[in-house]
Design an enzyme around this catalytic site. Structure first.
Site, PDB file in Angstrom:
ATOM      1  N   THR A  98      73.838  95.288  91.659  1.00 10.42           N
ATOM      2  CA  THR A  98      72.128  94.922  91.181  1.00 10.42           C
ATOM      3  C   THR A  98      72.335  93.334  90.210  1.00 10.42           C
ATOM      4  O   THR A  98      72.899  92.793  90.325  1.00 10.42           O
ATOM      5  CB  THR A  98      73.512  95.707  89.136  1.00 10.42           C
ATOM      6  OG1 THR A  98      73.102  96.619  89.412  1.00 10.42           O
ATOM      7  CG2 THR A  98      71.699  95.294  88.242  1.00 10.42           C
ATOM      8  N   LYS A 173      67.763  99.778  87.819  1.00 10.22           N
ATOM      9  CA  LYS A 173      68.092  99.504  86.921  1.00 10.22           C
ATOM     10  C   LYS A 173      68.381  99.647  86.246  1.00 10.22           C
ATOM     11  O   LYS A 173      69.353  99.673  85.104  1.00 10.22           O
ATOM     12  CB  LYS A 173      69.890  98.759  88.723  1.00 10.22           C
ATOM     13  CG  LYS A 173      71.127  98.913  88.008  1.00 10.22           C
ATOM     14  CD  LYS A 173      71.868  99.694  88.097  1.00 10.22           C
ATOM     15  CE  LYS A 173      72.956  99.345  87.416  1.00 10.22           C
ATOM     16  NZ  LYS A 173      73.846  99.664  88.808  1.00 10.22           N
ATOM     17  N   LYS A 241      76.090  90.029  83.184  1.00  8.59           N
ATOM     18  CA  LYS A 241      74.845  89.646  83.684  1.00  8.59           C
ATOM     19  C   LYS A 241      73.731  90.377  83.885  1.00  8.59           C
ATOM     20  O   LYS A 241      72.808  90.299  83.297  1.00  8.59           O
ATOM     21  CB  LYS A 241      75.764  89.802  84.873  1.00  8.59           C
ATOM     22  CG  LYS A 241      74.711  89.581  86.731  1.00  8.59           C
ATOM     23  CD  LYS A 241      74.156  89.910  86.828  1.00  8.59           C
ATOM     24  CE  LYS A 241      75.502  90.940  88.062  1.00  8.59           C
ATOM     25  NZ  LYS A 241      75.358  92.256  88.777  1.00  8.59           N
TER      26      LYS A 241
END
Length: 292
Positions: A98, A173, A241
């Site tokens: 990701t 995502k 993150k």
């Protein structure tokens, strides 16, 4: 026709099981990880160790990556010993990390210029999905690269959807992480309410997980919370993150997502409490810490 040789960079909680699935499906698999010990299960099963991402790239036809942060992705793909420079002409890169949508576009453009191809293919489903080969895979890149990658993707995933050109997988995502953040907060708040009201949280979960409130978080994370099992299927620090990437992307599109902003605030506070190496459902610790 012999199967293509696959390289896998990053063999941690998610990448390790994925690489094993490919090996068990009959592919020759070369692996590299910064910590060699995390690749031992793959090596014992017949995988081949490589001393660097560049060495791996030179030996493989399809190179998969599952690393931690966008900075890790960038350093793995670019540079003299990076994947793009070292891979043979015609190689295909599949980045399962990701990462930032704009970085996925940059990798795809550089790969195409070098006579190679790239897909951004982040996954969802956690450690359980990786172990059971039931990951949801969101794919961005050229359709021809996607078709070439399908046999590989079908070995590690169960829900594989082509989303569009480079960067589309990463944008998808971000949508996933936004929804996950909200549902994890909701699961924790529901369980905390049940605890404080004198109900049996496990019994409450039986009712609400099967009704309109049902979610992946309630079905998969809530039972772990009730058992006191906060082992990571996905680390808090990696989720932070992801939330930051989503916020940066949202800001670049001039959209406001207050729920996402709240989730980042809570998770950063959770990390400051010492839980950054726990699973995302450890957010329950934050709620329990607020007892008055």
């Amino acid at each position: 026709m012999s199967k293509e040789t696959i390289g896998f960079v990053g063999t941690g909680v998610m990448g390790g099981p994925m690489a094993l699935h490919l090996l068990n499906a009959g592919y020759s698999v070369c692996v590299y990880n910064r910590t060699k010990a995390k690749a031992e299960a793959i090596l014992e099963a017949g995988g081949t160790w490589m001393e660097s991402p560049g060495e791996l790239a030179a030996a493989c036809d399809i190179i998969c990556t599952m690393v931690g942060y966008p900075t890790d992705v960038e350093s793995t793909y670019f540079g003299d010993d990076g994947l793009i420079n070292r891979a043979k002409t015609g190689a295909l890169f599949i980045d399962f990390t990701t990462s930032r949508p704009d970085l996925a576009v940059r990798i795809a453009e550089a790969a195409e210029k070098a006579g190679k191809a790239s897909l951004d293919a982040p996954v969802s489903g956690g450690d359980k999905g990786a172990r059971e080969a039931k990951l949801s895979i969101m794919v961005g890149g050229s359709e021809s690269a996607y078709q070439r990658a399908r046999p590989v993707l079908e070995i590690v995933g169960a829900n594989i959807v082509y989303q569009g050109p480079a960067g589309s997988g990463q944008h998808t995502k971000m949508c996933n992480q936004i929804a996950v953040a909200a549902s994890t907060m909701g699961a924790c708040e529901a369980l905390r309410y049940a605890e404080q009201s004198g109900l049996d949280p496990a019994t409450v979960l039986q009712s609400i997980s099967a009704g309109a409130a049902g979610s992946w978080s309630l079905s998969n994370l809530a039972p772990r919370i009730l058992k006191g099992d906060f082992e990571p299927g996905f680390y808090v620090h990696h989720f932070i993150k992801d939330l930051k990437i989503a916020i940066e992307s949202a800001e670049s599109m001039a959209i406001e997502l207050p729920g996402l902003q709240l989730a980042l605030k809570l998770y950063e506070e959770l990390a400051a409490m010492g839980h950054e190496q726990d699973g995302t459902h450890a957010l329950m610790h934050w709620y329990r810490s607020k007892d008055s």
